[in-house]
Design an enzyme around this catalytic site. Sequence first.
Site, PDB file in Angstrom:
ATOM      1  N   HIS A  63       0.861  -1.183   0.000  1.00  0.00           N
ATOM      2  CA  HIS A  63       0.000   0.000   0.000  1.00  0.00           C
ATOM      3  C   HIS A  63       0.897   1.232   0.000  1.00  0.00           C
ATOM      4  O   HIS A  63       2.060   1.175   0.421  1.00  0.00           O
ATOM      5  CB  HIS A  63      -0.884   0.019   1.241  1.00  0.00           C
ATOM      6  CG  HIS A  63      -1.957  -1.017   1.229  1.00  0.00           C
ATOM      7  ND1 HIS A  63      -2.997  -1.007   2.132  1.00  0.00           N
ATOM      8  CD2 HIS A  63      -2.164  -2.099   0.441  1.00  0.00           C
ATOM      9  CE1 HIS A  63      -3.800  -2.026   1.889  1.00  0.00           C
ATOM     10  NE2 HIS A  63      -3.305  -2.713   0.868  1.00  0.00           N
ATOM     11  N   GLU A  65       1.127   3.774   1.891  1.00  0.00           N
ATOM     12  CA  GLU A  65       1.707   4.112   3.188  1.00  0.00           C
ATOM     13  C   GLU A  65       2.912   3.236   3.510  1.00  0.00           C
ATOM     14  O   GLU A  65       3.946   3.728   3.978  1.00  0.00           O
ATOM     15  CB  GLU A  65       0.670   3.936   4.305  1.00  0.00           C
ATOM     16  CG  GLU A  65      -0.580   4.769   4.153  1.00  0.00           C
ATOM     17  CD  GLU A  65      -1.711   4.039   3.432  1.00  0.00           C
ATOM     18  OE1 GLU A  65      -1.455   3.423   2.368  1.00  0.00           O
ATOM     19  OE2 GLU A  65      -2.853   4.089   3.917  1.00  0.00           O
ATOM     20  N   CYS A  93      -5.793   1.765   6.189  1.00  0.00           N
ATOM     21  CA  CYS A  93      -6.451   0.540   6.637  1.00  0.00           C
ATOM     22  C   CYS A  93      -5.797   0.076   7.941  1.00  0.00           C
ATOM     23  O   CYS A  93      -4.847   0.701   8.429  1.00  0.00           O
ATOM     24  CB  CYS A  93      -6.320  -0.543   5.566  1.00  0.00           C
ATOM     25  SG  CYS A  93      -4.622  -1.135   5.333  1.00  0.00           S
ATOM     26  N   CYS A  96      -1.962  -0.626   7.631  1.00  0.00           N
ATOM     27  CA  CYS A  96      -1.167   0.603   7.532  1.00  0.00           C
ATOM     28  C   CYS A  96      -1.208   1.409   8.828  1.00  0.00           C
ATOM     29  O   CYS A  96      -0.197   1.987   9.243  1.00  0.00           O
ATOM     30  CB  CYS A  96      -1.654   1.428   6.349  1.00  0.00           C
ATOM     31  SG  CYS A  96      -1.362   0.615   4.758  1.00  0.00           S
TER      32      CYS A  96
END
Length: 174
Positions: A63, A65, A93, A96
Amino acid sequence: MPPPPLAAREDDERWMRHAFALADRAEREFDEIPVGAVLVAADGRVIGEGFNRNIAAHDPTAHAEIVALRAGGQALGNHRLVGSTLYVTLEPCAMCAMAIVHARVARLVYGATDPKTGACGSVFDLIADPRHNHRVVVTAGVLGEEAGRRLSNYFRAKRGKPPLDGPDGFPESA
């Protein structure tokens, strides 16, 4: 809590626009969901940036992040990113959010809330759980309407639907 001073809001918006540019790359170059993240050190230097790469990299953890946090760790030579601020176009999420806590990021600034898997105040609030040994200051909704519209338009295009109108009342161009 009072709003941040004008200079801080302007900085937040500037870095969020940088994250938007990264999100645009994710979509344009890799047809990934357009989420971008930029990690800024306490002294104002960019120490990490990223965009979603989970599809292209065949990596469920890639992701935006996580990509930015990994780059920040490499830049600092440390797994602790003390004093840093992470700007991300979409609310993180659970995976993360916990990476942000473990990395000791000082501040998280995000644009759009994630009504399905958001873990920093909307669906869940893992980042604020008092059992953690580190506190992250969260600023939500920075350019949030624009961030949300960008994501909605990505999914609308995938479904063959016209884009939502931009803030000027005209359809946004891709």
